[in-house]
Motif scaffolding. Sequence first.
Motif, PDB file in Angstrom:
ATOM      1  N   ALA A 164       0.812  -1.323   0.087  1.00  0.00           N
ATOM      2  CA  ALA A 164       0.042   0.106   0.118  1.00  0.00           C
ATOM      3  C   ALA A 164       0.934   1.262   0.120  1.00  0.00           C
ATOM      4  O   ALA A 164       0.500   2.228  -0.566  1.00  0.00           O
ATOM      5  CB  ALA A 164      -0.722  -0.173   1.458  1.00  0.00           C
TER       6      ALA A 164
ATOM      7  N   ARG B  21       3.163   2.446  -6.799  1.00  0.00           N
ATOM      8  CA  ARG B  21       2.012   2.200  -7.267  1.00  0.00           C
ATOM      9  C   ARG B  21       0.751   2.925  -6.486  1.00  0.00           C
ATOM     10  O   ARG B  21      -0.240   3.206  -7.053  1.00  0.00           O
ATOM     11  CB  ARG B  21       1.645   0.872  -7.791  1.00  0.00           C
ATOM     12  N   TRP B  22       0.791   2.462  -5.022  1.00  0.00           N
ATOM     13  CA  TRP B  22      -0.609   2.501  -4.454  1.00  0.00           C
ATOM     14  C   TRP B  22      -0.578   3.738  -3.391  1.00  0.00           C
ATOM     15  O   TRP B  22      -1.452   4.151  -2.845  1.00  0.00           O
ATOM     16  CB  TRP B  22      -0.751   1.225  -3.874  1.00  0.00           C
TER      17      TRP B  22
ATOM     18  N   ALA C  31      -8.612  -1.546 -10.346  1.00  0.00           N
ATOM     19  CA  ALA C  31      -7.522  -1.064  -9.409  1.00  0.00           C
ATOM     20  C   ALA C  31      -7.535  -2.287  -8.178  1.00  0.00           C
ATOM     21  O   ALA C  31      -6.580  -2.807  -7.690  1.00  0.00           O
ATOM     22  CB  ALA C  31      -7.507   0.314  -8.728  1.00  0.00           C
TER      23      ALA C  31
ATOM     24  N   PHE D  93      -4.564  -4.581  -7.047  1.00  0.00           N
ATOM     25  CA  PHE D  93      -3.977  -4.741  -5.840  1.00  0.00           C
ATOM     26  C   PHE D  93      -3.963  -6.231  -5.469  1.00  0.00           C
ATOM     27  O   PHE D  93      -3.206  -6.785  -4.806  1.00  0.00           O
ATOM     28  CB  PHE D  93      -4.609  -3.721  -4.868  1.00  0.00           C
TER      29      PHE D  93
END
Length: 271
Positions: free
Chosen positions: A158, A162-163, A233, A237
């Motif tokens: 997280a 990317r997140w 998304a 994930f």
Amino acid sequence: MPVTSPTWDPAQYLRYAGPRARAFTDLLARVPDPPAAAPRIADLGCGPGNVTRLLADRWPTAHITGYDNSPQMLADAGAHAGPTPGGGHLDFAPADLADWTPAGTYDLIVSNATLQWVPGHLDAFAGWLAALAPGGTFAFQVPDNIDAPLHALMRELAAGPRWRSRLAHVPRRTDSVHPPAVYLDRLARLGCTPDVWVTTYHHVLTGEDPVLDWVKGSGLRPVLTALADDPEARAAFLADYRDLLREAYPSTGYGTVLPFQRLYAVAVKEA
């Protein structure tokens, strides 16, 4: 605290109802009988009510109220409401434990795998204990594995490039559960006789990606909620997280082993 209040999925949570209920059964085994013949009991964070029902089995004459802030969980819990065979009663009500104030006196206040979602829960203990009858008990268990790969990999992913803009502060914080000595000290200073211990279970899970399936019902809920409006998304994930979990928790011929540590406390108020 997480920026997203998680939306719960009772069906997903109950996929592992047996292992999750075992923790509550082990907690109740150390809880003494309340002093009252028809005790009043509060279950804080009752979820879908399946373990709240175990309280009625243990104390058939009790008036038991399960509290939860999830409409989805309370909708399922309602199926367990009503008179109990021993002459007691089981009901459910909405409540946010962040500001829940007991109405009246209880003989037992119990909480199963919930306080880790309540920031500042230590500060709530004084008010809850004040609502206990003399000789009453406050008992709870919480997952005590925030540094296990299950959670550490989620946080790392997280917070990655990317997140991070969407998820960096969403997973449960590392200080959401305190060390056992902290709980023992707080409960003792509040006039209780505390019994605090830690148990590690080694769950043998079966099926495809069972550790991911497990955490989708609990610790991953804030992330799933944050990405609920973006299915693409969410799927991305989950795929990345799945691959990390496969490496951390390898499958064997008999299943996938998930070590899971839990912290327990049973505190009896002075009579």
